[in-house]
Design a protein around this motif. Structure first.
Motif, short mmCIF file in Angstrom:
data_model
loop_
_atom_site.label_atom_id
_atom_site.label_comp_id
_atom_site.label_asym_id
_atom_site.label_seq_id
_atom_site.Cartn_x
_atom_site.Cartn_y
_atom_site.Cartn_z
N ASN A 84 -25.16 7.40 26.53
CA ASN A 84 -26.18 6.98 25.56
C ASN A 84 -26.14 5.47 25.35
O ASN A 84 -25.07 4.89 25.16
N ARG A 85 -27.32 4.85 25.35
CA ARG A 85 -27.42 3.40 25.11
C ARG A 85 -27.86 3.06 23.68
O ARG A 85 -27.66 1.93 23.24
N TYR A 86 -28.47 3.99 22.97
CA TYR A 86 -29.09 3.68 21.69
C TYR A 86 -28.24 4.13 20.52
O TYR A 86 -28.04 5.33 20.28
N LEU A 87 -27.71 3.16 19.78
CA LEU A 87 -27.05 3.42 18.50
C LEU A 87 -28.05 3.14 17.40
O LEU A 87 -28.67 2.07 17.36
N ILE A 88 -28.20 4.10 16.50
CA ILE A 88 -29.30 4.04 15.54
C ILE A 88 -28.77 4.05 14.11
O ILE A 88 -27.98 4.93 13.74
N PHE A 89 -29.16 3.04 13.35
CA PHE A 89 -28.86 2.98 11.92
C PHE A 89 -29.76 4.01 11.25
O PHE A 89 -30.97 3.86 11.22
N PRO A 90 -29.19 5.09 10.65
CA PRO A 90 -30.02 6.23 10.28
C PRO A 90 -30.54 6.24 8.86
O PRO A 90 -31.59 6.82 8.59
N PHE A 91 -29.79 5.63 7.92
CA PHE A 91 -30.12 5.83 6.51
C PHE A 91 -29.26 4.89 5.68
O PHE A 91 -28.07 4.70 5.98
N LEU A 92 -29.86 4.31 4.65
CA LEU A 92 -29.11 3.46 3.72
C LEU A 92 -29.04 4.15 2.37
O LEU A 92 -30.07 4.51 1.78
#
Length: 256
Positions: A84-92
């Motif tokens: 996997n290449r995509y690290l995703i900031f999901p929620f604050l």
């Protein structure tokens, strides 16, 4: 050609009970990739093995803010191993939504480290980034104007854009070329004004128009997500896949 994935948060209970069996079911329904929301204690080699068995691609990973900030190298190494290449900031979390300037600085640092490792940081929105403002911009637009594209890309959650009172089609156009991932999600507005996510085609979001626009904008993955399922979640994702297949048969440019 754009591919179809599933955000595994949708089937989180099934994943916890039977990680491998749930991934096999997701693959059997025709989803081509999965976006992780945790690994349920599995080491990377075990995840890599079940992905190879099922033919599923690891299209992304929703990774908590604290892990991105404090354990980024571990997350990068794990995700590289599973492909996997995509690290995703999901929620604050709500408690952090008064400190956007600091969050944006953290995102810059995280994005820089990801880029150094040939990884891509994305930001996944909810409605609050559009209902809150920084100066004259929505918070979401401020994130993308203050951080260059080479450090952060867009994972647009089209449903939450709509729920916040904005046009998903306008946002897709605005971030064309910077948006590799798009969440396709349907919802109904409850009598109290809150949102209830439903299977694709069962709600009020113009999902066919959104999918058309996203494909025309060059997204790599359209990602099905249902935050809450009134029905059994594995049945819900089968229902949503049926809508996708009908959409594709009517001319939608999805390879399913």
């Amino acid at each position: 050609m754009v591919q179809l994935g599933l955000q595994l948060y949708t089937v989180r209970d099934a994943m916890e009970q039977d990680f491998e069996g749930t991934l096999r079911k997701v693959a059997s329904l025709g989803y081509q990739g999965v976006e992780f929301a945790g690994y349920y204690g599995r080491p990377a080699e075990q995840v890599k093995s079940i992905l190879a068995e099922t033919g599923l691609s690891a299209l992304g990973a929703h990774t908590p803010y604290a892990r991105l900030r404090d354990a980024l190298d571990e997350e990068i190494a794990y995700n590289k191993e599973i492909g996997n290449r995509y690290l995703i900031f999901p929620f604050l979390e709500e408690a952090d939504r008064t400190r956007w300037a600091e969050v944006i600085e953290d995102l810059k640092k995280i994005g820089k480290r990801c880029a150094e490792e040939d990884m891509v940081l994305c930001y996944h929105n909810h409605e609050f980034e559009l209902t809150q403002k920084l100066g004259d911009e929505t918070v979401l637009d401020a994130i993308y104007s203050q951080i260059p594209p080479e450090l952060i890309q867009v994972e647009l959650d089209s449903c939450w854009v709509s729920y916040a009172g904005f046009s998903p089609l306008e946002y897709i156009s605005k971030y064309k070329g910077r948006m590799p991932l798009l969440h396709l999600k349907d919802m109904v507005t409850k009598p109290d004004g809150s949102a209830e996510t439903v299977e694709l085609g069962k709600g009020e979001i113009p999902i066919a128009e959104i999918a058309d626009a996203a494909i025309d904008a060059g997204v790599s993955w359209i990602v099905v997500e249902q935050d809450y399922c009134a029905n059994e979640p594995l049945e819900s994702i089968a229902t949503s896949m049926k809508w996708v297949r009908d959409y594709a048969q009517k001319g939608g440019k999805l390879n399913v």
